[in-house]
Scaffold this motif. Sequence first.
Motif, PDB file in Angstrom:
ATOM      1  N   GLU A 141       0.781  -1.393   0.003  1.00 36.07           N
ATOM      2  CA  GLU A 141      -0.081  -0.178   0.016  1.00 36.07           C
ATOM      3  C   GLU A 141       0.963   1.405   0.093  1.00 36.07           C
ATOM      4  O   GLU A 141       0.478   2.252  -0.372  1.00 36.07           O
ATOM      5  CB  GLU A 141      -0.970   0.055   1.142  1.00 36.07           C
ATOM      6  CG  GLU A 141      -1.753  -1.181   1.179  1.00 36.07           C
ATOM      7  CD  GLU A 141      -1.295  -2.227   2.107  1.00 36.07           C
ATOM      8  OE1 GLU A 141      -1.985  -2.783   3.186  1.00 36.07           O
ATOM      9  OE2 GLU A 141      -0.005  -2.295   2.125  1.00 36.07           O
ATOM     10  N   GLY A 143       3.949   4.203  -0.837  1.00 38.05           N
ATOM     11  CA  GLY A 143       4.191   4.714  -2.073  1.00 38.05           C
ATOM     12  C   GLY A 143       5.790   4.458  -2.419  1.00 38.05           C
ATOM     13  O   GLY A 143       6.373   3.934  -1.559  1.00 38.05           O
ATOM     14  N   SER A 219      -4.192   6.107  -6.812  1.00 35.69           N
ATOM     15  CA  SER A 219      -2.682   5.719  -7.099  1.00 35.69           C
ATOM     16  C   SER A 219      -2.563   4.403  -8.085  1.00 35.69           C
ATOM     17  O   SER A 219      -3.651   3.876  -7.921  1.00 35.69           O
ATOM     18  CB  SER A 219      -2.257   5.140  -5.277  1.00 35.69           C
ATOM     19  OG  SER A 219      -2.731   3.854  -5.130  1.00 35.69           O
ATOM     20  N   VAL A 221       0.231   1.406  -9.608  1.00 32.16           N
ATOM     21  CA  VAL A 221       1.538   0.924  -9.688  1.00 32.16           C
ATOM     22  C   VAL A 221       1.936   0.674 -11.130  1.00 32.16           C
ATOM     23  O   VAL A 221       1.336  -0.016 -11.997  1.00 32.16           O
ATOM     24  CB  VAL A 221       1.581  -0.515  -9.067  1.00 32.16           C
ATOM     25  CG1 VAL A 221       2.888  -1.397  -9.079  1.00 32.16           C
ATOM     26  CG2 VAL A 221       1.183  -0.380  -7.419  1.00 32.16           C
ATOM     27  N   ARG A 231       4.568   2.772  -6.662  1.00 35.34           N
ATOM     28  CA  ARG A 231       3.307   3.201  -6.433  1.00 35.34           C
ATOM     29  C   ARG A 231       3.243   4.833  -6.505  1.00 35.34           C
ATOM     30  O   ARG A 231       3.968   5.472  -5.849  1.00 35.34           O
ATOM     31  CB  ARG A 231       2.418   2.881  -5.152  1.00 35.34           C
ATOM     32  CG  ARG A 231       1.268   3.273  -5.309  1.00 35.34           C
ATOM     33  CD  ARG A 231       0.327   2.764  -3.757  1.00 35.34           C
ATOM     34  NE  ARG A 231       0.430   1.306  -3.890  1.00 35.34           N
ATOM     35  CZ  ARG A 231      -0.581   0.648  -4.489  1.00 35.34           C
ATOM     36  NH1 ARG A 231      -1.276   1.334  -5.287  1.00 35.34           N
ATOM     37  NH2 ARG A 231      -0.495  -0.727  -4.258  1.00 35.34           N
ATOM     38  N   SER A 232       2.459   5.358  -7.532  1.00 33.27           N
ATOM     39  CA  SER A 232       2.395   6.809  -7.438  1.00 33.27           C
ATOM     40  C   SER A 232       1.076   7.201  -7.715  1.00 33.27           C
ATOM     41  O   SER A 232      -0.002   6.571  -8.103  1.00 33.27           O
ATOM     42  CB  SER A 232       3.448   7.380  -8.231  1.00 33.27           C
ATOM     43  OG  SER A 232       3.144   6.828  -9.693  1.00 33.27           O
ATOM     44  N   THR A 238       2.191   8.857 -15.514  1.00 30.46           N
ATOM     45  CA  THR A 238       1.723   7.338 -15.404  1.00 30.46           C
ATOM     46  C   THR A 238       0.951   6.675 -16.413  1.00 30.46           C
ATOM     47  O   THR A 238       1.207   5.492 -16.869  1.00 30.46           O
ATOM     48  CB  THR A 238       1.194   6.994 -14.261  1.00 30.46           C
ATOM     49  OG1 THR A 238      -0.193   7.832 -14.256  1.00 30.46           O
ATOM     50  CG2 THR A 238       1.811   7.453 -12.768  1.00 30.46           C
ATOM     51  N   GLY A 281       1.544   6.936  -1.327  1.00 30.82           N
ATOM     52  CA  GLY A 281       0.745   5.600  -1.096  1.00 30.82           C
ATOM     53  C   GLY A 281      -0.804   5.630  -1.127  1.00 30.82           C
ATOM     54  O   GLY A 281      -1.401   6.721  -1.415  1.00 30.82           O
ATOM     55  N   GLN A 282      -1.524   4.422  -0.893  1.00 30.37           N
ATOM     56  CA  GLN A 282      -2.901   4.376  -1.125  1.00 30.37           C
ATOM     57  C   GLN A 282      -3.570   5.362   0.218  1.00 30.37           C
ATOM     58  O   GLN A 282      -4.860   5.520  -0.050  1.00 30.37           O
ATOM     59  CB  GLN A 282      -3.382   2.976  -0.996  1.00 30.37           C
ATOM     60  CG  GLN A 282      -2.925   2.180  -2.338  1.00 30.37           C
ATOM     61  CD  GLN A 282      -3.337   0.733  -1.993  1.00 30.37           C
ATOM     62  OE1 GLN A 282      -3.624   0.194  -0.953  1.00 30.37           O
ATOM     63  NE2 GLN A 282      -3.786   0.073  -3.073  1.00 30.37           N
TER      64      GLN A 282
END
Length: 316
Positions: A141, A143, A219, A221, A231-232, A238, A281-282
């Motif tokens: 979860e 970042g 977010s 991955v 993860r961003s 992205t 992160g999430q």
Amino acid sequence: MITTIIDQSLGLEFPIFQGGMAWVADASLAAGVSNAGGLGIIAAMNSNGEQLREEIKKCKDLTDKPFGVNIMLMSPFADEVADVVVEEGITVVTTGAGNPGKYMEKWLAAGIKVIPVVPSVALAKRMEKLGAFALIAEGGESGGHVGELTTMALVPQIVDAVNIPVIAAGGIADGRQLAAAFMLGAVGVQVGTRFLVAKECTIAQAYKDKVLKAKDIDSVVTGKRLGHPVRSIRNQFTRAYAKAEYDSTAVSDEELEKMAAGVLRLAAREGDVKNGCVLAGQVASMVTREQTAREIITEMFGEAEAVLNGATKWVK
């Protein structure tokens, strides 16, 4: 007041670490968290030895509290920074992206408490054998670079597998999640995403605003094709990267690597949150306002104590 072997052994007020986030975790943020009672951490990233030494000196000017350094072991300057933390009297080193085995004897002889970040039970056992003081069990979860297991699944399995303290990381932004980490057997937490909006954090305001505006499903991955999932927060970068990542016939691995070069700095330091990579992160959607590091930490632990004492709600 919540107290464990982590704050007691490291001379902290609270058993909480600030994540060693590249292009984010500088002397200002590390000192801010340490002054607030946690363990601030400077990210060595790809810094050479002298660059890291300068950042450590800045931090020493800003705090007389303990702080640590995170060493990314795949850095081309890992050997240099491994020596610098000894020379500068750093008491805690966290590690990631590799095996710290070649440095352990040197670090342990210098009295450094080595605390590797681990995404699996197998790696946790290996680090314990090498002499790690504790482990940071980081779920997917979080970042930045992530593993496959979630914090809820990973932490108790590592707690059961080793005989050294375990610190939980990934998906921790408020007191409920902090309390849950303790219930899973952790004796401390590492927090990254919430500290992105600490007033002591010097990243671009556009980056902070992107985090503050994030929704629960924002977010994503990327990077699995190259074996380095990250993860961003979703953005123009992205979307373009994901499209290229799943078109291996048109985009080579080398071209894919070039696409990601320098994108974190672009977002964190230049404020380009469209073309840069906004690591978070999430729990980004749970981060709703800028606060000082002291406010963040005391609020989290106040909430956690209320939860652990049986409260179902609290007033923020």
